[in-house]
Design an enzyme around this catalytic site. Structure first.
Site, short mmCIF file in Angstrom:
data_model
loop_
_atom_site.label_atom_id
_atom_site.label_comp_id
_atom_site.label_asym_id
_atom_site.label_seq_id
_atom_site.Cartn_x
_atom_site.Cartn_y
_atom_site.Cartn_z
N LYS A 168 -20.00 -9.50 -11.56
CA LYS A 168 -19.95 -8.70 -10.34
C LYS A 168 -21.01 -7.60 -10.34
O LYS A 168 -21.79 -7.45 -9.41
CB LYS A 168 -18.54 -8.09 -10.21
CG LYS A 168 -18.38 -7.11 -9.09
CD LYS A 168 -18.52 -7.77 -7.74
CE LYS A 168 -18.69 -6.74 -6.66
NZ LYS A 168 -17.81 -6.79 -5.57
N ASN B 149 -24.44 -7.43 -7.91
CA ASN B 149 -24.70 -6.33 -6.98
C ASN B 149 -25.94 -5.54 -7.37
O ASN B 149 -26.75 -5.17 -6.52
CB ASN B 149 -23.49 -5.39 -6.92
CG ASN B 149 -22.51 -5.83 -5.85
OD1 ASN B 149 -22.72 -6.83 -5.18
ND2 ASN B 149 -21.43 -5.10 -5.70
N LYS C 142 -22.68 2.72 -5.65
CA LYS C 142 -21.66 2.97 -6.67
C LYS C 142 -21.85 2.05 -7.89
O LYS C 142 -21.78 2.51 -9.03
CB LYS C 142 -20.30 2.71 -6.00
CG LYS C 142 -19.10 2.65 -6.91
CD LYS C 142 -17.82 2.65 -6.10
CE LYS C 142 -17.41 1.31 -5.57
NZ LYS C 142 -16.82 0.39 -6.53
N CYS D 274 -20.73 -0.35 -2.12
CA CYS D 274 -20.91 -1.09 -3.38
C CYS D 274 -22.21 -0.80 -4.12
O CYS D 274 -22.18 -0.36 -5.27
CB CYS D 274 -20.81 -2.59 -3.10
SG CYS D 274 -19.16 -3.06 -2.59
N GLY E 118 -27.18 1.34 1.49
CA GLY E 118 -26.03 2.24 1.47
C GLY E 118 -24.78 1.40 1.25
O GLY E 118 -24.84 0.31 0.68
N ASP F 291 0.86 -1.19 0.00
CA ASP F 291 0.00 0.00 0.00
C ASP F 291 0.90 1.24 0.00
O ASP F 291 2.01 1.18 0.53
CB ASP F 291 -0.91 0.00 1.24
CG ASP F 291 -2.17 0.82 1.02
OD1 ASP F 291 -3.27 0.24 0.99
OD2 ASP F 291 -2.04 2.06 0.86
N LYS G 96 -24.69 -0.18 7.83
CA LYS G 96 -25.31 -1.43 8.27
C LYS G 96 -24.59 -1.86 9.54
O LYS G 96 -23.54 -1.30 9.87
CB LYS G 96 -25.23 -2.50 7.18
CG LYS G 96 -23.83 -3.04 6.92
CD LYS G 96 -23.92 -4.24 5.99
CE LYS G 96 -22.59 -4.94 5.89
NZ LYS G 96 -22.62 -6.12 5.05
N LEU H 97 -17.36 -10.27 -1.33
CA LEU H 97 -17.51 -10.19 0.13
C LEU H 97 -18.41 -9.02 0.54
O LEU H 97 -18.45 -7.99 -0.13
CB LEU H 97 -16.14 -10.06 0.80
CG LEU H 97 -15.25 -8.84 0.50
CD1 LEU H 97 -15.64 -7.65 1.34
CD2 LEU H 97 -13.81 -9.21 0.78
N PHE I 211 -32.32 -10.71 1.47
CA PHE I 211 -32.37 -9.38 0.85
C PHE I 211 -33.79 -8.93 0.53
O PHE I 211 -34.05 -8.29 -0.47
CB PHE I 211 -31.45 -9.31 -0.39
CG PHE I 211 -30.03 -9.01 0.02
CD1 PHE I 211 -29.31 -9.95 0.72
CD2 PHE I 211 -29.45 -7.79 -0.24
CE1 PHE I 211 -28.02 -9.69 1.15
CE2 PHE I 211 -28.16 -7.51 0.19
CZ PHE I 211 -27.45 -8.46 0.88
C1 UDX Z 1 -22.59 -5.82 -0.84
C2 UDX Z 1 -22.82 -7.24 -1.36
O1 UDX Z 1 -23.67 -7.94 -0.46
C3 UDX Z 1 -21.50 -7.97 -1.56
O2 UDX Z 1 -21.74 -9.23 -2.13
C4 UDX Z 1 -20.63 -7.13 -2.50
O3 UDX Z 1 -19.38 -7.74 -2.73
C5 UDX Z 1 -20.43 -5.75 -1.92
O4 UDX Z 1 -21.70 -5.13 -1.70
P1 UDX Z 1 -22.13 -4.71 1.55
O5 UDX Z 1 -22.26 -3.40 0.85
O6 UDX Z 1 -21.00 -4.92 2.47
O7 UDX Z 1 -22.04 -5.91 0.47
O8 UDX Z 1 -23.45 -4.94 2.42
P2 UDX Z 1 -24.87 -5.66 2.28
O9 UDX Z 1 -25.04 -6.55 3.44
O10 UDX Z 1 -25.08 -6.25 0.95
O11 UDX Z 1 -25.86 -4.44 2.50
C6 UDX Z 1 -25.86 -3.30 1.63
C7 UDX Z 1 -26.96 -2.35 2.03
O12 UDX Z 1 -28.22 -2.92 1.74
C8 UDX Z 1 -26.98 -1.98 3.51
O13 UDX Z 1 -27.23 -0.60 3.65
C9 UDX Z 1 -28.13 -2.80 4.07
O14 UDX Z 1 -28.73 -2.19 5.19
C10 UDX Z 1 -29.07 -2.81 2.88
N1 UDX Z 1 -30.00 -3.96 2.89
C11 UDX Z 1 -29.53 -5.23 2.77
C12 UDX Z 1 -31.37 -3.73 2.99
O15 UDX Z 1 -31.83 -2.58 3.09
N2 UDX Z 1 -32.22 -4.81 2.98
C13 UDX Z 1 -31.79 -6.09 2.85
O16 UDX Z 1 -32.62 -7.00 2.83
C14 UDX Z 1 -30.39 -6.31 2.75
#
Ligand code: UDX
Length: 435
Positions: A202, A206, A261, A258, A255, A30, A318, A151, A247
């Site tokens: 990917k 997402n 964006k 990922c 939020g 890094d 989250k 992940l 989900f």
């Molecule tokens: C996500 C993907 O899950 C992961 O596979 C990818 O590689 C990166 O983006 P992440 O952003 O870490 O991961 O969190 P995730 O658990 O997916 O939640 C994303 C957002 O969705 C959070 O703000 C969460 O509160 C919201 N969410 C998730 C909901 O509002 N409802 C749901 O049922 C699930």
């Protein structure tokens, strides 16, 4: 194998530590000396369950450095895991990826495989291969592989150690063989495809998940209008294995680093190719509206927040992370402050990051926020309370205390932490999402 991982953010660091856990010798590179010093002291620069323990356990196989030249020297495989942040127009900023590719090409003096782990727009692997070939000093062979990361924050180590799938986008058998060797110990299905399809897997994954959330959020909003309960609706839908029960939690919108964006980046990419991705566009629009849902509901009780004290439970996007990127708190708190309120905020790990993210000058009235490490003190004598993150501390909190401690027990729950009937039986004025 001798592996280098460039970038020690969520993707890079977790990938590196898990590769070490599976027996590889991994060097993390890094440019941020601060981060590297922390890592050498065994401290993870990101808050992620199990990561530090795994770093400690595999310390003999992990090395951290800012000296990329020496790192690349013996590397058989170099993973690029640097950030691809969103640009103002919604597209992905690839300057870090390109800079690292140039650096690799100028430094390596032996054939190797370069693996793109960062989430990159379709076609980027081809561009990176061109940079590698244009800048290499000798006639060595540098192969490029697309290997997206799936992940999620908070469960990153588990998601990587026990990956749902390993996607390898590659156009030659030698590089495929090397990648199969890298992942020899992993117990996950491997999909080998071309690099463009791997890059698309990917984004498509997402954006599909983001779409699923926006869909259930719209159904939730309609449930409120027609008198149905979204949690039961989601349960009923989830029994169908074609839909699945994950989900489908309605709330105040998605939020994180990922979904916001990646939805915008794919939509932008489609537009650039004269195609409108209508479903993804809808997911983005619904999410933007959803983030303001509770503020709109609060108008039923107060025209504005002038002179009121507002409690906020949960700042991070989250639970299980200290990350605030695109969190509901970041959008709503400036509106509440602008309205003239004093704020009392609680979060188990996100307060420091929140203070760093919210800057004086950008946001008016930050001195009207006070921070607490327990919910009792946060909600005491407040006029209204918003829940933005479903931390266990919040979900397990005794709901009757909202009535006992608040000046006026109005609870607007953006994460459906409580049941409406419980809240009502304890005299709490409660509004969730979709019930
Ligand atoms: C996500 C993907 O899950 C992961 O596979 C990818 O590689 C990166 O983006 P992440 O952003 O870490 O991961 O969190 P995730 O658990 O997916 O939640 C994303 C957002 O969705 C959070 O703000 C969460 O509160 C919201 N969410 C998730 C909901 O509002 N409802 C749901 O049922 C699930």
């Amino acid at each position: 194998m001798e592996i280098v991982v460039v970038g020690t953010g969520y993707v890079g660091l977790v990938t590196a530590v898990c590769l070490a856990e599976y027996g590889h010798k991994v060097t993390c590179v890094d440019i941020d000396e601060n981060k590297i010093n922390k890592l050498r002291d065994g401290i993870s620069p990101i808050y992620e369950q199990d990561l530090e323990e795994l770093m400690k356990k595999n310390s003999k196989r992990l090395r951290y450095t800012t000296d990329y030249m020496s790192a690349y020297k013996d590397a058989e495989v170099i993973f690029i895991g640097v950030g691809t942040p969103e640009k103002k127009d919604g597209s992905a900023n690839l300057s870090y990826v390109y800079a690292v590719a140039k650096q690799i090409a100028e430094s390596v003096d032996h054939s190797c495989v370069v693996v793109l782990k960062s989430t990159v727009p379709i076609g980027t692997n081809d561009k990176v291969l061109k940079i590698l070939n244009d800048n290499k000093k000798t006639s060595i062979k540098i192969n490029i592989v697309s290997n997206p990361e799936f992940l999620a924050q908070g469960t990153a180590v588990r998601d990587t150690l026990h990956a749902s799938r390993i996607v390898i986008g590659v156009d030659n058998e030698d590089a495929e063989k090397v990648m199969r060797e890298v992942y020899k110990e992993y117990d996950a299905p491997i999909l080998v495809t071309d690099s463009r399809s791997a890059e698309m897997v990917k984004y498509a994954s997402n954006d599909f998940l983001a779409l699923k959330i926006s869909y259930i959020n719209e159904i939730a909003n309609l449930c409120e209008i027609v008198g149905a309960k979204v949690e039961d609706v989601a349960k009923g839908m989830g029994y169908d294995s074609r839909i699945g029960d994950k989900f489908l939690n309605a709330g105040i919108g998605y939020g994180g680093s990922c979904f916001p964006k990646d939805t915008k980046a794919l939509h932008w990419l489609a537009n650039m190719n004269d195609y409108e991705l209508k479903t993804v566009k809808a997911a983005i629009e619904v999410n933007e509206q959803q983030k303001l849902r509770l503020i709109k509901k609060s108008r039923k009780y107060y025209d504005n927040f002038e002179g009121l004290t507002v409690a906020i439970l949960g700042l991070t996007f989250k639970p299980g992370t200290d990350d605030l990127r695109e969190a509901a708190s970041i959008i709503n708190i400036p509106i509440i402050l602008d309205d003239g309120a004093n704020i009392k905020a609680f979060d188990p790990v996100g307060i420091e990051n929140f203070k760093k993210t919210m800057k004086y000058g950008d946001v008016e009235g930050l001195d009207r926020i006070s921070y607490f490490n327990n919910i009792d003190d946060t909600i005491k004598d407040t006029d209204i309370c918003f829940i933005f993150t479903e931390w266990d501390e919040i979900k397990n909190y005794d709901i009757s205390k909202f009535r006992k401690l608040m000046k006026r027990p109005i609870l607007l729950d953006g994460r459906n932490c409580y049941s409406l009937s419980d809240a009502e039986s304890y005299g709490v004025i409660y509004m969730g999402i979709g019930k």
